[in-house]
Write a protein that holds these residues in place. Sequence first.
Motif, PDB file in Angstrom:
ATOM      1  N   TYR A   1      52.924 109.757 170.076  1.00  0.00           N
ATOM      2  CA  TYR A   1      51.935 109.199 169.160  1.00  0.00           C
ATOM      3  C   TYR A   1      52.477 107.893 168.579  1.00  0.00           C
ATOM      4  CZ  TYR A   1      55.005 111.204 165.591  1.00  0.00           C
ATOM      5  OH  TYR A   1      56.107 111.523 164.825  1.00  0.00           O
ATOM      6  N   LEU A   2      51.577 107.102 168.025  1.00  0.00           N
ATOM      7  CA  LEU A   2      51.928 105.885 167.296  1.00  0.00           C
ATOM      8  C   LEU A   2      51.054 105.826 166.053  1.00  0.00           C
ATOM      9  CD1 LEU A   2      52.085 103.144 170.104  1.00  0.00           C
ATOM     10  CD2 LEU A   2      54.004 103.869 168.694  1.00  0.00           C
ATOM     11  N   SER A   3      51.593 105.245 164.983  1.00  0.00           N
ATOM     12  CA  SER A   3      50.746 105.008 163.824  1.00  0.00           C
ATOM     13  C   SER A   3      49.742 103.913 164.174  1.00  0.00           C
ATOM     14  CB  SER A   3      51.591 104.571 162.627  1.00  0.00           C
ATOM     15  OG  SER A   3      52.141 103.284 162.848  1.00  0.00           O
ATOM     16  N   ILE A   4      48.621 103.923 163.498  1.00  0.00           N
ATOM     17  CA  ILE A   4      47.585 102.922 163.787  1.00  0.00           C
ATOM     18  C   ILE A   4      48.123 101.514 163.556  1.00  0.00           C
ATOM     19  CG2 ILE A   4      45.408 101.971 162.911  1.00  0.00           C
ATOM     20  CD1 ILE A   4      44.317 104.753 162.736  1.00  0.00           C
ATOM     21  N   SER A   5      48.937 101.340 162.523  1.00  0.00           N
ATOM     22  CA  SER A   5      49.487 100.005 162.240  1.00  0.00           C
ATOM     23  C   SER A   5      50.425  99.550 163.352  1.00  0.00           C
ATOM     24  CB  SER A   5      50.213  99.999 160.897  1.00  0.00           C
ATOM     25  OG  SER A   5      51.282 100.931 160.910  1.00  0.00           O
ATOM     26  N   ASP A   6      51.259 100.490 163.873  1.00  0.00           N
ATOM     27  CA  ASP A   6      52.161 100.137 164.977  1.00  0.00           C
ATOM     28  C   ASP A   6      51.372  99.857 166.256  1.00  0.00           C
ATOM     29  OD1 ASP A   6      54.399 100.361 163.414  1.00  0.00           O
ATOM     30  OD2 ASP A   6      54.859 102.418 164.014  1.00  0.00           O
ATOM     31  N   ALA A   7      50.355 100.684 166.524  1.00  0.00           N
ATOM     32  CA  ALA A   7      49.534 100.478 167.716  1.00  0.00           C
ATOM     33  C   ALA A   7      48.792  99.150 167.639  1.00  0.00           C
ATOM     34  CB  ALA A   7      48.552 101.635 167.868  1.00  0.00           C
TER      35      ALA A   7
END
Length: 267
Positions: A197-203
Amino acid sequence: MDPKLVEVTQLFARFKAAYTRNDLDVCSNLLSQLKVLLTKFPSLPPSFQQTPNAVEELTIAREIYEHAVVLSVKMEDQDAFERDFCQLKPYYMDTCGIIPPSPEEYPILGLNLLRLLVQNRIAEFHTELELLPAKALENLCIKHGVELEQSFMEGAYNHVLSARQAVPHETYVYFMDLLAKTVRDEIAGCSERGYDYLSISDAKQMFMFSSDKELQQYIAEEHPEWDVKNGLVLFQKAKESQPCKEIPSASVINQTLGYARELERIV
């Protein structure tokens, strides 16, 4: 003036008027008529016969094909682009000393390099590059394609995506958007394999979107198998849907040992 040249000139004026008002259907229809009329000019490639109106015929034919290339970009027709560029290319390569250089030459040559890069035709990209004179590499439009190819091959995808904001010519936007999609698809494939998974900010940062909405739209259109929950982009569902391939380890080992025995016999 030759009546045939007058007819082409008048029809081309109508084409440019339709082009200015962005009437693409009329442009396409007039362009077909112009191409038929151009076949009546003996001074054009491949014959290049020396006629009294050769300079005027070559000049207007080159301009017509330049407009045809740009029209194909506006219509987002890559097949038409390739056909029209192939017809235009002799006017750049084989008419030196006959007619003056065109100010649209390097922008269109750079546009073709970008098309080849988008289509992942890297060998043809370098072949086209080799055909250009050394001074052409200093032109901004040509340098743009060369630098993009280097960044793409190095995996510097952030440079490729950021180049969209600094295109040297307005016609480049279409292919840059296609290249950005290709790059984002490549990043998506790596992300699925490298992260759960990735955080939305990182993605958002990784895919170089300026807003959460753009990221969510991309996911909805291109990767509906991803889940967006609690501020995270989850790849686990996508991983589970991918079939696991069994590696035939025994046959690979036997094949490798067979190669080793053959090498010993040769030595």
